[in-house]
Design a protein around this motif. Structure first.
Motif, mmCIF file in Angstrom:
data_model
loop_
_atom_site.group_PDB
_atom_site.id
_atom_site.type_symbol
_atom_site.label_atom_id
_atom_site.label_comp_id
_atom_site.label_asym_id
_atom_site.label_seq_id
_atom_site.Cartn_x
_atom_site.Cartn_y
_atom_site.Cartn_z
ATOM 1 N N GLU A 62 22.885 75.813 23.367
ATOM 2 C CA GLU A 62 23.822 76.656 22.612
ATOM 3 C C GLU A 62 23.468 76.598 21.133
ATOM 4 O OE1 GLU A 62 28.688 76.933 21.971
ATOM 5 O OE2 GLU A 62 27.790 75.335 23.179
ATOM 6 N N SER A 63 23.649 77.710 20.416
ATOM 7 C CA SER A 63 23.174 77.810 19.032
ATOM 8 C C SER A 63 23.753 76.763 18.095
ATOM 9 C CB SER A 63 23.459 79.214 18.479
ATOM 10 O OG SER A 63 24.842 79.497 18.506
ATOM 11 N N ASN A 64 25.008 76.383 18.296
ATOM 12 C CA ASN A 64 25.590 75.384 17.382
ATOM 13 C C ASN A 64 25.328 73.948 17.829
ATOM 14 O OD1 ASN A 64 27.300 75.237 19.548
ATOM 15 N ND2 ASN A 64 29.148 75.863 18.447
ATOM 16 N N LYS A 65 24.464 73.785 18.838
ATOM 17 C CA LYS A 65 24.116 72.448 19.314
ATOM 18 C C LYS A 65 22.628 72.139 19.126
ATOM 19 C CE LYS A 65 28.258 71.747 21.154
ATOM 20 N NZ LYS A 65 29.202 70.733 20.608
ATOM 21 N N VAL A 66 21.925 72.997 18.394
ATOM 22 C CA VAL A 66 20.488 72.811 18.217
ATOM 23 C C VAL A 66 20.213 71.595 17.333
ATOM 24 C CG1 VAL A 66 18.353 73.826 17.348
ATOM 25 C CG2 VAL A 66 20.043 75.270 18.480
ATOM 26 N N THR A 67 19.350 70.710 17.810
ATOM 27 C CA THR A 67 18.960 69.542 17.027
ATOM 28 C C THR A 67 17.446 69.504 16.811
ATOM 29 O OG1 THR A 67 18.818 68.194 19.047
ATOM 30 C CG2 THR A 67 20.910 68.157 17.838
ATOM 31 N N ASP A 68 16.707 70.341 17.534
ATOM 32 C CA ASP A 68 15.248 70.366 17.408
ATOM 33 C C ASP A 68 14.819 71.085 16.135
ATOM 34 O OD1 ASP A 68 14.586 69.100 19.914
ATOM 35 O OD2 ASP A 68 15.279 70.929 20.890
ATOM 36 N N SER A 69 13.559 70.877 15.769
ATOM 37 C CA SER A 69 12.930 71.653 14.703
ATOM 38 C C SER A 69 11.837 72.509 15.334
ATOM 39 C CB SER A 69 12.315 70.736 13.647
ATOM 40 O OG SER A 69 13.326 70.042 12.948
ATOM 41 N N PHE A 70 11.773 73.786 14.932
ATOM 42 C CA PHE A 70 10.812 74.715 15.521
ATOM 43 C C PHE A 70 9.772 75.134 14.485
ATOM 44 C CE2 PHE A 70 14.907 75.579 17.722
ATOM 45 C CZ PHE A 70 14.550 75.121 18.983
ATOM 46 N N ASP A 71 8.548 75.320 14.967
ATOM 47 C CA ASP A 71 7.478 75.808 14.109
ATOM 48 C C ASP A 71 7.510 77.330 13.993
ATOM 49 O OD1 ASP A 71 6.119 73.199 13.759
ATOM 50 O OD2 ASP A 71 5.811 73.383 15.923
ATOM 51 N N VAL A 72 7.886 77.985 15.080
ATOM 52 C CA VAL A 72 8.022 79.446 15.112
ATOM 53 C C VAL A 72 9.315 79.788 15.832
ATOM 54 C CG1 VAL A 72 7.053 81.629 15.930
ATOM 55 C CG2 VAL A 72 5.521 79.823 15.133
ATOM 56 N N ILE A 73 10.096 80.683 15.234
ATOM 57 C CA ILE A 73 11.333 81.139 15.865
ATOM 58 C C ILE A 73 11.264 82.642 16.071
ATOM 59 C CG2 ILE A 73 13.823 81.471 15.548
ATOM 60 C CD1 ILE A 73 13.934 78.805 14.133
ATOM 61 N N MET A 74 11.513 83.075 17.305
ATOM 62 C CA MET A 74 11.656 84.488 17.618
ATOM 63 C C MET A 74 13.155 84.811 17.536
ATOM 64 S SD MET A 74 8.542 85.594 18.560
ATOM 65 C CE MET A 74 7.870 84.600 17.236
ATOM 66 N N LEU A 75 13.579 85.480 16.478
ATOM 67 C CA LEU A 75 15.000 85.753 16.259
ATOM 68 C C LEU A 75 15.340 87.102 16.885
ATOM 69 C CD1 LEU A 75 17.587 84.719 15.040
ATOM 70 C CD2 LEU A 75 16.916 85.698 12.850
ATOM 71 N N MET A 76 16.004 87.063 18.060
ATOM 72 C CA MET A 76 16.184 88.262 18.876
ATOM 73 C C MET A 76 17.659 88.597 19.108
ATOM 74 S SD MET A 76 13.152 87.614 21.636
ATOM 75 C CE MET A 76 11.542 88.382 21.377
ATOM 76 N N VAL A 77 18.466 88.470 18.070
ATOM 77 C CA VAL A 77 19.891 88.797 18.183
ATOM 78 C C VAL A 77 20.138 90.214 17.678
ATOM 79 C CG1 VAL A 77 20.552 86.387 17.887
ATOM 80 C CG2 VAL A 77 20.442 87.892 15.881
ATOM 81 N N LYS A 78 21.315 90.741 17.986
ATOM 82 C CA LYS A 78 21.707 92.067 17.504
ATOM 83 C C LYS A 78 21.899 92.033 15.980
ATOM 84 C CE LYS A 78 22.517 94.382 21.475
ATOM 85 N NZ LYS A 78 22.008 95.722 21.817
ATOM 86 N N HIS A 87 20.670 82.318 9.216
ATOM 87 C CA HIS A 87 20.900 81.063 8.503
ATOM 88 C C HIS A 87 20.797 79.873 9.451
ATOM 89 C CE1 HIS A 87 22.610 83.803 5.421
ATOM 90 N NE2 HIS A 87 22.184 82.868 4.601
ATOM 91 N N GLN A 88 21.300 80.019 10.669
ATOM 92 C CA GLN A 88 21.164 78.949 11.656
ATOM 93 C C GLN A 88 19.695 78.691 11.970
ATOM 94 O OE1 GLN A 88 23.625 80.540 14.845
ATOM 95 N NE2 GLN A 88 25.208 79.007 14.439
ATOM 96 N N ALA A 89 18.944 79.767 12.145
ATOM 97 C CA ALA A 89 17.526 79.636 12.484
ATOM 98 C C ALA A 89 16.754 78.942 11.373
ATOM 99 C CB ALA A 89 16.933 81.010 12.778
ATOM 100 N N LEU A 90 17.026 79.317 10.126
ATOM 101 C CA LEU A 90 16.334 78.683 8.996
ATOM 102 C C LEU A 90 16.584 77.182 8.971
ATOM 103 C CD1 LEU A 90 16.910 81.168 6.036
ATOM 104 C CD2 LEU A 90 14.764 80.746 7.245
ATOM 105 N N SER A 91 17.808 76.783 9.307
ATOM 106 C CA SER A 91 18.162 75.358 9.247
ATOM 107 C C SER A 91 17.452 74.539 10.315
ATOM 108 C CB SER A 91 19.679 75.186 9.390
ATOM 109 O OG SER A 91 20.111 75.502 10.705
ATOM 110 N N THR A 92 16.907 75.204 11.344
ATOM 111 C CA THR A 92 16.217 74.480 12.407
ATOM 112 C C THR A 92 14.720 74.757 12.422
ATOM 113 O OG1 THR A 92 16.557 76.240 14.049
ATOM 114 C CG2 THR A 92 18.288 74.591 13.848
ATOM 115 N N CYS A 93 14.247 75.540 11.453
ATOM 116 C CA CYS A 93 12.824 75.873 11.366
ATOM 117 C C CYS A 93 12.155 74.934 10.370
ATOM 118 C CB CYS A 93 12.652 77.326 10.924
ATOM 119 S SG CYS A 93 10.957 77.948 10.981
ATOM 120 N N THR A 94 10.980 74.444 10.708
ATOM 121 C CA THR A 94 10.265 73.559 9.781
ATOM 122 C C THR A 94 10.054 74.269 8.446
ATOM 123 O OG1 THR A 94 8.154 74.326 10.693
ATOM 124 C CG2 THR A 94 9.095 72.310 11.626
#
Length: 310
Positions: A62-78, A87-94
């Motif tokens: 779930e999006s508010n439970k992410v604890t990992d760090s990602f090198d690449v994020i495919m942001l596919m929301v509406k 903003h959530q994606a940036l906080s979990t992206c290296t």
């Protein structure tokens, strides 16, 4: 390389399943715990165009439970969910990672430009088709081409991580190309979506049916003339005849598809009309170009949104 696919819609499910076969640590980030649990337990079922079904194990959270760090994020929301998800994606992206934005229409680039970040932000445009049949099942409805390029300005020195990622996907799954400037692709797709999406949604028909309705075809042509005038004012080369023929090809290739806007209305959800046709109207006003057809389509879709949400 750790990949995050942010969004559990049709394309999110399709790409999460694809990428999990190449990068086993791929994680699908969903809006709800229910979908995350279902994918975590069942994996993703991909129904191919030949009808064959493949079940692919995929990690999900779930999006508010992410604890990992990602090198690449495919942001596919509406588009309506973009600001929060970005903003959530940036906080979990290296810090030196890449966020690739797959949104229809325009407006997300302004959000990205106004947000402080060290990550590279790219845009993606695709002609592939997919249909989400359930929280864990996606039907691949059409092959196509995908392009990725910097969202906030032209550049030729693309991140090596993204180059490597695209090379693997291109060789294994589908054609993917890097562009030095993605904006012409974004606006070209926006013009196509600006006629197919609202008209199929208002008429409640599948894409292919548009071509069998003479009045709809005439309206498509007139709306394209407005949109192309705006895009040309922005400095992008586009011809009405070329884009009209492309609309016909898209309708033929996706004849049995229901557009995303039509699906949104069926579910009683808000559409992306303000970021698609609304983008044309906004830019038209900036350049002094009248866009009465697109303004009317926006009003009609908003009326239908309110009626369906009662």
């Amino acid at each position: 390389m750790r990949i995050g696919v942010w969004g559990g819609g049709a394309l999110g499910l399709l790409w999460a399943a694809r990428l999990a076969t190449l990068y086993p640590e791929t994680v699908l980030v969903t809006r709800t715990r229910e979908q995350a649990d279902a994918v975590q337990y069942e994996g993703i079922h991909v129904i191919g165009q030949d009808g064959d079904v493949e079940q692919i194990p995929v990690q999900a959270v779930e999006s508010n439970k992410v604890t990992d760090s990602f090198d690449v994020i495919m942001l596919m929301v509406k588009q309506r969910d973009f600001t929060t998800a970005f903003h959530q994606a940036l906080s979990t992206c290296t810090p030196d990672g890449v966020v690739v934005c797959w949104q229809n229409g325009v407006g997300h680039d302004a959000v990205a430009k106004e947000t402080h970040h060290t990550q590279e932000v790219y845009g993606a445009v695709t002609t592939e088709g997919a249909w989400r049949e359930s929280m864990t099942t996606v039907r691949h409805t059409g092959t196509g081409q995908t392009w990725m390029g910097p969202l906030l300005g032209k550049r030729e020195d693309h991140p090596s991580s993204l180059r490597s990622f695209i090379d693997r996907v291109d060789r294994r799954w589908c054609p993917v190309a890097l562009e030095d400037d993605i904006q012409p692709r974004i606006w070209r797709k926006l013009i196509i979506n600006s006629v197919i999406n609202p008209l199929t949604a208002l008429l409640e028909i599948e894409n292919g049916e548009l071509l069998r309705l003479p009045d709809a075809v005439a309206l498509i042509r007139e709306a394209l003339e407005e949109g192309v005038a705006v895009v040309r004012a922005k400095g992008f080369r586009l011809e009405v005849d070329d884009i009209f023929n492309e609309v016909k090809v898209v309708c033929e290739k996706t004849a049995t598809n229901r557009s995303s806007m039509y699906q949104d209305l069926m579910r009683g959800q808000l559409t992306e009309i303000d970021w698609i046709n609304g983008g044309i109207v906004k830019e038209g006003r900036a350049y002094g170009i009248p866009t009465p057809i697109h303004e009317t389509l926006i009003r009609l879709i908003h009326i239908k949104e309110k009626r369906n949400r009662r």
